[in-house]
Write a protein that holds these residues in place. Structure first.
Motif, PDB file in Angstrom:
ATOM      1  N   ASN A  75     -49.905 -53.647 -45.481  1.00  0.00           N
ATOM      2  CA  ASN A  75     -49.431 -54.733 -46.336  1.00  0.00           C
ATOM      3  C   ASN A  75     -50.177 -56.017 -46.015  1.00  0.00           C
ATOM      4  N   PHE A  76     -50.421 -56.257 -44.736  1.00  0.00           N
ATOM      5  CA  PHE A  76     -51.217 -57.414 -44.320  1.00  0.00           C
ATOM      6  C   PHE A  76     -52.611 -57.332 -44.947  1.00  0.00           C
ATOM      7  N   VAL A 107     -48.018 -66.919 -39.133  1.00  0.00           N
ATOM      8  CA  VAL A 107     -46.876 -66.746 -38.230  1.00  0.00           C
ATOM      9  C   VAL A 107     -45.877 -65.761 -38.825  1.00  0.00           C
ATOM     10  N   ASN A 108     -45.615 -65.887 -40.108  1.00  0.00           N
ATOM     11  CA  ASN A 108     -44.633 -65.012 -40.734  1.00  0.00           C
ATOM     12  C   ASN A 108     -45.145 -63.597 -40.960  1.00  0.00           C
ATOM     13  N   ARG A 109     -46.459 -63.394 -40.961  1.00  0.00           N
ATOM     14  CA  ARG A 109     -46.983 -62.026 -40.999  1.00  0.00           C
ATOM     15  C   ARG A 109     -46.678 -61.317 -39.680  1.00  0.00           C
ATOM     16  N   VAL A 110     -46.680 -62.056 -38.581  1.00  0.00           N
ATOM     17  CA  VAL A 110     -46.302 -61.482 -37.281  1.00  0.00           C
ATOM     18  C   VAL A 110     -44.804 -61.183 -37.266  1.00  0.00           C
ATOM     19  N   VAL A 111     -43.989 -62.135 -37.717  1.00  0.00           N
ATOM     20  CA  VAL A 111     -42.539 -61.928 -37.764  1.00  0.00           C
ATOM     21  C   VAL A 111     -42.210 -60.731 -38.646  1.00  0.00           C
ATOM     22  N   TYR A 112     -42.890 -60.630 -39.780  1.00  0.00           N
ATOM     23  CA  TYR A 112     -42.717 -59.512 -40.704  1.00  0.00           C
ATOM     24  C   TYR A 112     -43.002 -58.181 -39.999  1.00  0.00           C
ATOM     25  N   TYR A 128     -37.726 -58.537 -43.656  1.00  0.00           N
ATOM     26  CA  TYR A 128     -37.279 -59.681 -44.447  1.00  0.00           C
ATOM     27  C   TYR A 128     -37.195 -60.965 -43.635  1.00  0.00           C
ATOM     28  N   TYR A 129     -37.110 -60.852 -42.307  1.00  0.00           N
ATOM     29  CA  TYR A 129     -37.105 -62.052 -41.465  1.00  0.00           C
ATOM     30  C   TYR A 129     -38.409 -62.827 -41.609  1.00  0.00           C
ATOM     31  N   GLY A 130     -39.486 -62.130 -41.950  1.00  0.00           N
ATOM     32  CA  GLY A 130     -40.779 -62.788 -42.121  1.00  0.00           C
ATOM     33  C   GLY A 130     -41.134 -63.057 -43.569  1.00  0.00           C
ATOM     34  N   ALA A 131     -40.160 -63.054 -44.443  1.00  0.00           N
ATOM     35  CA  ALA A 131     -40.429 -63.187 -45.879  1.00  0.00           C
ATOM     36  C   ALA A 131     -41.017 -64.532 -46.280  1.00  0.00           C
ATOM     37  N   LEU A 132     -40.992 -65.492 -45.399  1.00  0.00           N
ATOM     38  CA  LEU A 132     -41.559 -66.796 -45.721  1.00  0.00           C
ATOM     39  C   LEU A 132     -43.072 -66.717 -45.971  1.00  0.00           C
ATOM     40  N   MET A 134     -44.415 -64.772 -47.969  1.00  0.00           N
ATOM     41  CA  MET A 134     -44.579 -64.579 -49.400  1.00  0.00           C
ATOM     42  C   MET A 134     -44.447 -65.897 -50.166  1.00  0.00           C
ATOM     43  N   VAL A 135     -43.560 -66.751 -49.721  1.00  0.00           N
ATOM     44  CA  VAL A 135     -43.404 -68.056 -50.353  1.00  0.00           C
ATOM     45  C   VAL A 135     -44.700 -68.848 -50.200  1.00  0.00           C
ATOM     46  N   SER A 136     -45.216 -68.925 -48.969  1.00  0.00           N
ATOM     47  CA  SER A 136     -46.458 -69.678 -48.759  1.00  0.00           C
ATOM     48  C   SER A 136     -47.624 -69.027 -49.510  1.00  0.00           C
TER      49      SER A 136
END
Length: 154
Positions: A75-76, A107-112, A128-132, A134-136
């Motif tokens: 996905n990354f 950062v959120n790709r790592v959390v994801y 979903y914890y790293g879903a931010l 997608m917003v950025s």
């Protein structure tokens, strides 16, 4: 024809772009470690449904974690070209904002990925914890479109 000047803050954009290289390398190493733990040999991309179903509960959990790590990495890789392109284009007009959005993306790709692999046996709901990211991601795409339009109209 527009003359494009690189803003002095464009270094933030480049730092955000380079951060994605480190995240990608981290993903690759993570998948390798999960592959080894799950004992899934190359060239197999995933543990099959049958392998997971017939394995012991512990091995099944390791296989699902490997599958989740592999999927997070893919996905990354699927989203990286778009994110990099958006960063480099939008950053010409909005360098500071894109530097921040690019850092949020990385950062959120790592959390994801961590959330995904830690919840592999639950269908990867932890991603979903790293879903931010997608917003950025989509904000940078819109900013790139606006920057490109403005350059074309100049």
């Amino acid at each position: 024809m527009a003359i494009i000047q690189i803003p002095s803050e464009y270094g933030y954009v480049l730092l955000a772009a380079v951060s994605t290289f480190f995240v990608g390398a981290w993903h690759g190493g993570r998948v390798g470690a999960f592959r080894k733990a799950a004992k899934i040999p190359y060239p197999y991309e995933y543990a099959s449904y049958e392998q997971v179903q017939t394995a012991s509960p512990q091995n099944s959990k390791l296989m699902l974690a490997f599958n989740a790590a592999q999927r997070a990495h893919q996905n990354f890789n699927e989203n990286l070209p778009i994110a990099l392109g958006a960063m480099l284009i939008a950053g010409l007009k909005y360098p500071t904002a894109v530097g921040v959005l690019g850092a949020v993306w990385s950062v959120n790709r790592v959390v994801y990925a961590v959330g995904y692999t830690n919840s592999g046996s639950e269908g990867g709901k932890g991603r979903y914890y790293g879903a931010l990211w997608m917003v950025s991601h989509y904000v940078m795409i819109l900013m790139a479109g606006k920057a490109a339009f403005d350059f074309a109209m100049a």
